[in-house]
Design a protein around this motif. Sequence first.
Motif, mmCIF file in Angstrom:
data_model
loop_
_atom_site.group_PDB
_atom_site.id
_atom_site.type_symbol
_atom_site.label_atom_id
_atom_site.label_comp_id
_atom_site.label_asym_id
_atom_site.label_seq_id
_atom_site.Cartn_x
_atom_site.Cartn_y
_atom_site.Cartn_z
ATOM 1 N N GLY A 118 -2.928 0.089 12.632
ATOM 2 C CA GLY A 118 -2.651 0.882 11.442
ATOM 3 C C GLY A 118 -2.377 2.349 11.697
ATOM 4 O O GLY A 118 -1.831 3.035 10.818
ATOM 5 N N LYS A 119 -2.727 2.863 12.870
ATOM 6 C CA LYS A 119 -2.555 4.301 13.108
ATOM 7 C C LYS A 119 -1.075 4.694 13.169
ATOM 8 O O LYS A 119 -0.697 5.758 12.666
ATOM 9 C CB LYS A 119 -3.257 4.724 14.399
ATOM 10 C CG LYS A 119 -4.769 4.761 14.301
ATOM 11 C CD LYS A 119 -5.415 5.538 15.430
ATOM 12 C CE LYS A 119 -5.220 7.032 15.255
ATOM 13 N NZ LYS A 119 -5.985 7.818 16.244
ATOM 14 N N PHE A 120 -0.260 3.879 13.808
ATOM 15 C CA PHE A 120 1.160 4.223 13.870
ATOM 16 C C PHE A 120 1.768 4.199 12.467
ATOM 17 O O PHE A 120 2.531 5.103 12.098
ATOM 18 C CB PHE A 120 1.906 3.261 14.796
ATOM 19 C CG PHE A 120 3.383 3.558 14.886
ATOM 20 C CD1 PHE A 120 3.830 4.699 15.531
ATOM 21 C CD2 PHE A 120 4.326 2.712 14.309
ATOM 22 C CE1 PHE A 120 5.192 4.994 15.621
ATOM 23 C CE2 PHE A 120 5.681 2.991 14.387
ATOM 24 C CZ PHE A 120 6.115 4.142 15.042
ATOM 25 N N GLU A 121 1.449 3.165 11.689
ATOM 26 C CA GLU A 121 1.989 3.085 10.335
ATOM 27 C C GLU A 121 1.584 4.303 9.501
ATOM 28 O O GLU A 121 2.401 4.865 8.759
ATOM 29 C CB GLU A 121 1.510 1.802 9.645
ATOM 30 C CG GLU A 121 2.115 0.517 10.212
ATOM 31 C CD GLU A 121 1.311 -0.074 11.364
ATOM 32 O OE1 GLU A 121 1.469 -1.272 11.639
ATOM 33 O OE2 GLU A 121 0.519 0.669 11.986
ATOM 34 N N LYS A 122 0.328 4.731 9.640
ATOM 35 C CA LYS A 122 -0.151 5.887 8.871
ATOM 36 C C LYS A 122 0.557 7.173 9.285
ATOM 37 O O LYS A 122 0.707 8.092 8.482
ATOM 38 C CB LYS A 122 -1.660 6.044 9.058
ATOM 39 C CG LYS A 122 -2.489 4.965 8.371
ATOM 40 C CD LYS A 122 -3.978 5.156 8.673
ATOM 41 C CE LYS A 122 -4.803 4.046 8.045
ATOM 42 N NZ LYS A 122 -6.250 4.171 8.384
ATOM 43 N N SER A 123 0.984 7.238 10.535
ATOM 44 C CA SER A 123 1.622 8.465 11.033
ATOM 45 C C SER A 123 3.129 8.471 10.850
ATOM 46 O O SER A 123 3.787 9.466 11.166
ATOM 47 C CB SER A 123 1.301 8.638 12.531
ATOM 48 O OG SER A 123 2.030 7.695 13.314
ATOM 49 N N PHE A 124 3.693 7.403 10.331
ATOM 50 C CA PHE A 124 5.151 7.269 10.348
ATOM 51 C C PHE A 124 5.845 8.304 9.471
ATOM 52 O O PHE A 124 6.945 8.756 9.783
ATOM 53 C CB PHE A 124 5.578 5.857 9.932
ATOM 54 C CG PHE A 124 6.981 5.536 10.338
ATOM 55 C CD1 PHE A 124 7.273 5.211 11.649
ATOM 56 C CD2 PHE A 124 8.032 5.590 9.425
ATOM 57 C CE1 PHE A 124 8.580 4.931 12.051
ATOM 58 C CE2 PHE A 124 9.327 5.317 9.813
ATOM 59 C CZ PHE A 124 9.605 4.988 11.132
ATOM 60 N N ASP A 125 5.195 8.699 8.389
ATOM 61 C CA ASP A 125 5.837 9.683 7.523
ATOM 62 C C ASP A 125 6.015 11.032 8.228
ATOM 63 O O ASP A 125 6.904 11.815 7.847
ATOM 64 C CB ASP A 125 5.034 9.870 6.230
ATOM 65 C CG ASP A 125 5.874 10.493 5.131
ATOM 66 O OD1 ASP A 125 7.000 10.001 4.887
ATOM 67 O OD2 ASP A 125 5.435 11.486 4.522
ATOM 68 N N ASP A 126 5.192 11.303 9.256
ATOM 69 C CA ASP A 126 5.406 12.518 10.060
ATOM 70 C C ASP A 126 6.808 12.508 10.670
ATOM 71 O O ASP A 126 7.484 13.549 10.742
ATOM 72 C CB ASP A 126 4.380 12.612 11.194
ATOM 73 C CG ASP A 126 2.953 12.771 10.712
ATOM 74 O OD1 ASP A 126 2.756 13.056 9.509
ATOM 75 O OD2 ASP A 126 2.028 12.602 11.539
ATOM 76 N N ILE A 127 7.233 11.334 11.121
ATOM 77 C CA ILE A 127 8.557 11.195 11.745
ATOM 78 C C ILE A 127 9.653 11.402 10.716
ATOM 79 O O ILE A 127 10.605 12.160 10.930
ATOM 80 C CB ILE A 127 8.686 9.807 12.412
ATOM 81 C CG1 ILE A 127 7.658 9.655 13.539
ATOM 82 C CG2 ILE A 127 10.102 9.573 12.916
ATOM 83 C CD1 ILE A 127 7.549 8.249 14.086
ATOM 84 N N VAL A 128 9.530 10.731 9.565
ATOM 85 C CA VAL A 128 10.560 10.823 8.528
ATOM 86 C C VAL A 128 10.712 12.269 8.044
ATOM 87 O O VAL A 128 11.828 12.775 7.909
ATOM 88 C CB VAL A 128 10.224 9.883 7.356
ATOM 89 C CG1 VAL A 128 11.233 10.057 6.216
ATOM 90 C CG2 VAL A 128 10.214 8.424 7.820
#
Length: 370
Positions: A227-237
Amino acid sequence: MMTCCMMTTNAQPTATVSTTPQVKPDGSVAFALRAPGADSVQLVLDTQPTTAMTRDNTGVWRVTSEPLPDGLYRYAFKVDGLMTLDNANAHTARDVASVMNVLLVDREGKSPLAVRDVPHGTVSAVWYESPTLHCKRRMMIYTPPGYDATRRRYPVLYLLHGSGGDETSWLELGRVAQVMDNLLATGQAMPMLVVMPNGNVDEQATPGMAPAGMVQPTLQHTHTMDGKFEKSFDDIVQWIDSHYRTQTGKRHRAIAGLSMGGYHALYISANQPDDFGYVGLFSAAVKRMDKNHSRIYNDLESKLRLQFQSRPRLYWIGIGKEDFLYQDNVRLRELLDRNGLRYTYHESEGGHEWRNWRDYLMTFVPLLFH
């Protein structure tokens, strides 16, 4: 993701054979390796069965493959049980910790995987700040030909790698730059950015390109699919939208991935139903893997119903008949079917392999952003 054993140096010194590999007009490939002191040499060719080679009177071992379909192939030699590279071929590619030679079969000169005399996009390695993960991280970005010459804004495909991969995998093994250049040149795809992040939250970048140094690539990462990558994905967007000329909103964003990347794409899009209008699941892992019971993976069925209420423009699922994740994808489709959720399904031959993932990419990209 498919892996091979680590390459080791052949104990028998070998001189270069300058004519290998030779791709013949029918797609068959002639291989040769000079190893006069070896007792046995075998060809290890991608997903093909391992093949014994025959030694001639000069100490060169030879074999010719059956005709192969157009595509990119990885290979190596097994000399008296030890894996070694073809020292006559400078072209190699890494998949997790295995390095093998590569060759391209392109019988009619039409393969989208080859470099053509067409306008070329630009591939950039960029570092972004991830407030969620409290570190700087690296990702690769493809911008289409002409990006720097105009003020035009572009849609974005976020393309995610599989387990053991990193931000370079889709470029090196998926041939993304070549595929995009060729699809754009022939008018089969809309101009777009392709963003390839690193899905391993315990590393900042591909091994050797981060302060951690020359660590060895591995399949084993902490926080894998928790779940950590999914939670951080908006940082990329948010970083992409603030640093590139993008069209924002779900109709201008796509997310796709292979294996673990398909798992990430499935759950990111389900948890952010207003952010991605196009979803591609390539041989996707589906079954939740986290031991910490992250809320990201809770109530997938209800999240999918909500996601489909706003009608994704494309929900695309591809899987090979021999893929070990085939039944998991059957169950995902059953879930979608019983809820009346419409999707596009593509079933291919073969299993969990790059040959399929490249084909899925070439099928998926032309469907985007119309």
